[in-house]
Scaffold this motif. Sequence first.
Motif, PDB file in Angstrom:
ATOM      1  N   GLU A 190       4.500   0.637  10.973  1.00  0.00           N
ATOM      2  CA  GLU A 190       5.148   0.808   9.673  1.00  0.00           C
ATOM      3  C   GLU A 190       4.246   0.211   8.593  1.00  0.00           C
ATOM      4  OE1 GLU A 190       9.117  -0.944   7.514  1.00  0.00           O
ATOM      5  OE2 GLU A 190       9.392  -0.016   9.496  1.00  0.00           O
ATOM      6  N   TYR A 191       4.079   0.960   7.509  1.00  0.00           N
ATOM      7  CA  TYR A 191       3.206   0.502   6.435  1.00  0.00           C
ATOM      8  C   TYR A 191       3.936   0.641   5.099  1.00  0.00           C
ATOM      9  CZ  TYR A 191      -0.950  -0.230   3.585  1.00  0.00           C
ATOM     10  OH  TYR A 191      -1.850  -0.733   2.680  1.00  0.00           O
ATOM     11  N   ASN A 192       3.925  -0.431   4.308  1.00  0.00           N
ATOM     12  CA  ASN A 192       4.504  -0.447   2.969  1.00  0.00           C
ATOM     13  C   ASN A 192       3.386  -0.584   1.950  1.00  0.00           C
ATOM     14  OD1 ASN A 192       7.687  -0.940   3.428  1.00  0.00           O
ATOM     15  ND2 ASN A 192       6.542  -2.073   4.966  1.00  0.00           N
ATOM     16  N   TRP A 193       3.476   0.156   0.857  1.00  0.00           N
ATOM     17  CA  TRP A 193       2.417   0.104  -0.151  1.00  0.00           C
ATOM     18  C   TRP A 193       2.979   0.359  -1.545  1.00  0.00           C
ATOM     19  CZ3 TRP A 193       2.981   4.133   3.305  1.00  0.00           C
ATOM     20  CH2 TRP A 193       3.317   5.372   2.763  1.00  0.00           C
ATOM     21  N   ARG A 194       2.123   0.144  -2.526  1.00  0.00           N
ATOM     22  CA  ARG A 194       2.462   0.402  -3.935  1.00  0.00           C
ATOM     23  C   ARG A 194       1.462   1.380  -4.529  1.00  0.00           C
ATOM     24  NH1 ARG A 194       3.974  -5.642  -6.376  1.00  0.00           N
ATOM     25  NH2 ARG A 194       5.823  -5.968  -5.079  1.00  0.00           N
ATOM     26  N   TRP A 195       1.968   2.267  -5.395  1.00  0.00           N
ATOM     27  CA  TRP A 195       1.117   3.213  -6.113  1.00  0.00           C
ATOM     28  C   TRP A 195       1.054   2.766  -7.570  1.00  0.00           C
ATOM     29  CZ3 TRP A 195       4.688   7.272  -3.650  1.00  0.00           C
ATOM     30  CH2 TRP A 195       4.268   7.521  -2.336  1.00  0.00           C
ATOM     31  N   GLY A 196      -0.038   2.135  -7.914  1.00  0.00           N
ATOM     32  CA  GLY A 196      -0.142   1.599  -9.274  1.00  0.00           C
ATOM     33  C   GLY A 196       0.940   0.565  -9.488  1.00  0.00           C
ATOM     34  N   GLY A 197       1.587   0.607 -10.627  1.00  0.00           N
ATOM     35  CA  GLY A 197       2.702  -0.296 -10.884  1.00  0.00           C
ATOM     36  C   GLY A 197       4.006   0.444 -11.018  1.00  0.00           C
ATOM     37  N   ALA A 198       4.013   1.750 -10.689  1.00  0.00           N
ATOM     38  CA  ALA A 198       5.189   2.564 -10.955  1.00  0.00           C
ATOM     39  C   ALA A 198       6.028   2.844  -9.714  1.00  0.00           C
ATOM     40  CB  ALA A 198       4.767   3.889 -11.601  1.00  0.00           C
ATOM     41  N   TYR A 199       5.382   3.009  -8.554  1.00  0.00           N
ATOM     42  CA  TYR A 199       6.111   3.422  -7.366  1.00  0.00           C
ATOM     43  C   TYR A 199       5.693   2.570  -6.155  1.00  0.00           C
ATOM     44  CZ  TYR A 199       7.339   7.590 -10.037  1.00  0.00           C
ATOM     45  OH  TYR A 199       7.815   8.438 -10.990  1.00  0.00           O
ATOM     46  N   SER A 200       6.586   2.514  -5.197  1.00  0.00           N
ATOM     47  CA  SER A 200       6.286   1.906  -3.901  1.00  0.00           C
ATOM     48  C   SER A 200       6.806   2.830  -2.815  1.00  0.00           C
ATOM     49  CB  SER A 200       6.932   0.516  -3.779  1.00  0.00           C
ATOM     50  OG  SER A 200       8.349   0.614  -3.879  1.00  0.00           O
ATOM     51  N   GLY A 201       6.293   2.657  -1.611  1.00  0.00           N
ATOM     52  CA  GLY A 201       6.707   3.540  -0.534  1.00  0.00           C
ATOM     53  C   GLY A 201       6.464   2.924   0.823  1.00  0.00           C
ATOM     54  N   PHE A 202       6.872   3.650   1.856  1.00  0.00           N
ATOM     55  CA  PHE A 202       6.642   3.207   3.220  1.00  0.00           C
ATOM     56  C   PHE A 202       6.453   4.434   4.109  1.00  0.00           C
ATOM     57  CE2 PHE A 202      11.050   4.332   3.739  1.00  0.00           C
ATOM     58  CZ  PHE A 202      11.186   4.671   5.077  1.00  0.00           C
ATOM     59  N   GLY A 203       5.791   4.232   5.214  1.00  0.00           N
ATOM     60  CA  GLY A 203       5.667   5.243   6.254  1.00  0.00           C
ATOM     61  C   GLY A 203       5.907   4.596   7.595  1.00  0.00           C
ATOM     62  N   ARG A 204       6.598   5.292   8.489  1.00  0.00           N
ATOM     63  CA  ARG A 204       6.886   4.753   9.818  1.00  0.00           C
ATOM     64  C   ARG A 204       6.702   5.849  10.857  1.00  0.00           C
ATOM     65  NH1 ARG A 204      10.627   3.519  13.926  1.00  0.00           N
ATOM     66  NH2 ARG A 204      10.656   1.287  14.459  1.00  0.00           N
ATOM     67  N   LEU A 205       5.881   5.580  11.850  1.00  0.00           N
ATOM     68  CA  LEU A 205       5.670   6.487  12.969  1.00  0.00           C
ATOM     69  C   LEU A 205       6.035   5.743  14.242  1.00  0.00           C
ATOM     70  CD1 LEU A 205       4.613   9.246  14.010  1.00  0.00           C
ATOM     71  CD2 LEU A 205       2.360   8.152  14.238  1.00  0.00           C
TER      72      LEU A 205
END
Length: 723
Positions: A618-633
């Motif tokens: 599982e990986y959590n990240w931020r895109w600039g200062g506007a969005y954040s997200g995660f991916g899980r496999l």
Amino acid sequence: MHVTAQKRAEALQSVPLSVTALEQRDLERMGIERLADLARETPGLAVVSSGPGQNILIVRGVSSVAGTAGTVGYYLDDTPITASSNASLLSLRGLIDPGLFDIARVEVLRGPQGTLYGSSSMGGTIKYVSSLPDLRQFSGRANASLSHTTGGGWNKEGNAMLNVPLGDGANAALRLGLFLRHAAGYIDRYPIAPDDILAVGPGGRQERNGNTETTRGLRVSLRLNLGDGLAVNGSLYYQHMRLGAPFQVDVPPGSFNALLQTRLLPEPSVQKSALGNLTVNKSLGNFELVSSTSYYDRRVSVTEDASKVLYFFLSPAPQTSVYPVLMRGEYINREITQEVRLLSDFKGPLQLIGGAFYRHVDAPLASEIPVTAGYNQRFGTNFDSFFTGGRQATVRETALFGEASYQLSPGWTARAGLRAFRIRQGFAQQGDGLFNGGPSAVLGDSSDSGYTPRFNLSWQANQDLMLYATASKGYRQGGPNNPAPAALCANEVAGLGLSDDALRKFAADTLWNYEAGIKSQWLARRLTLNASVYSIDWNKVQQQIVLQCGFNITANFGSARSKGAELEASYQPSPGLTLRLNAGLTSATLKNDVPGTGAIKGDRLLDVPRWSGAAAVEYNWRWGGAYSGFGRLGANYTGSANSLYDRSSPFYRRGGFAEVNFQFGWQPEGKTPPWRATFFAENLLDKIGQTGLPVAISADLPNTRRVAINRPRTVGIRLEVPF
């Protein structure tokens, strides 16, 4: 994370038990919606699922399909919702699948929990913990999802939760949750060949994607803070589930590559479950008094196509071809549960918990296989009824329990607990019809009493390392047997080494569990590693015996042993990346032959995979200062298991299979983002495997069976809006 595994709030890593706890966020990101999903993320847990609301629980290999009670405790908050009395006769229809929206967490306790949770917890206990009303903050959230199942159709789901503080003094709050799910089917129904129950008949497909599921429900909870340490929480939970058809394929002619049923008649079923609870908490200085009062009502209506069964037993004469015949059943469980317990909060080394428990179960059932209109004219018979019957069963259970812990030194703590109980059961049964051999009526009763102790020693080496050892006893109640006449069966039963009394009742079975475990965190708590090993000795195992006199009974035959290990690990190599692994190894075998079953010494207990496990990144990240997200496999594997003891049957063993699941989510940055979107793909590689071999209510046939399967690949998107 805090859990209530020992009936008090404690940090998960400080509880000297083998426990898996998953919070709401974990459940959502893992895609867990049902009991069967929970098993893939929990070492030591197997769920034999024949569809939604049709489950058997197995923990640490303690597996049995006989008797009147399960081997795993099953709780919604403080209320047991296990299959009791007649519900166990439904096999896979016994356990509800509660909607998991607005659930605070799920706790899986491995090993006997008889001291605090009672007689059906001999393998372990699963506990759903609901979210309580928040007295201070108005909040809510709603989500909706749309997905598509390969070979099926579109699935839709919607949920909403609203929490409303009442008044200005933070003394009352109301919490309301609603959920609705419609899942498309993916199994087609075809007719049966007129002269071959193993083949598809003429006329083409009768119903496309028949195994639909529509579930709706609500939960209302009111919390009152009355001052002076007194708090009251009342809740009502209701769920209605309708299945358009069983989640099973007929093999043959169906297979994992041809998802089809051969039935002449549709087989819808309805499950209605209601649970009301009133919990009162009162602080009394160094003690807290808790009273939990519940009423649980579960009703199951089923229909089953008995056309193949009638043809199998009545052909070639008088029945010369397959003819539509339907079995109907109505099953009810009404349960009243009361528990009162007192928990200490001393400043010194001693802590205590003690209480009393009462449960009353009223469980009527009725079933019939009527003669279909036109049957007698078609075959020249004069049958009045193939079968009609009813049964009224009751269970009364009382218990006293207590547990004490004492800190022997700054690192060492000893715990000892004991539960004393008495269980009384009774039933009245009547039947009539061709398959019953004419009218019959019988009464039966049984009673059990005993003790279940637990001993535990733990060593807290430092803040991040605990070692523990446990010895605990598990217990499952006996009960009155399905009646088998002594005139027909006594000699056969005597030949098995049993007395005539075995025709009327069977005894309790018990086990002793010995385990050792470690709970630890390393590398500045970036690595969590929990593991346990265990050995279980199970005596007087309740077994279903098929007698040649034409009747089945439950009898206590011999013993079994289960040995194994469980591992849970998570590692965070960087702030955004988390790796997870869990694995279970179980060797559960009989220690003797079991006459009347085909089982021999050394056979694996049914439905227990030797290996199971799951891994995820599982990986959590931020895109600039506007969005954040995660991916899980994630990927999970369930090993092969024996479904029957009969080695000559083509259904003797089911194969293992693996599933791969993927989730990808994103949201605007902020403490309370205005929306959250998640793309998900469940069973990404579209792997079909067997999840159960359900018992037909009308009868099982040796050359064709209903085989339960998992859902094919399902891909969709979920949108959530908090407020």
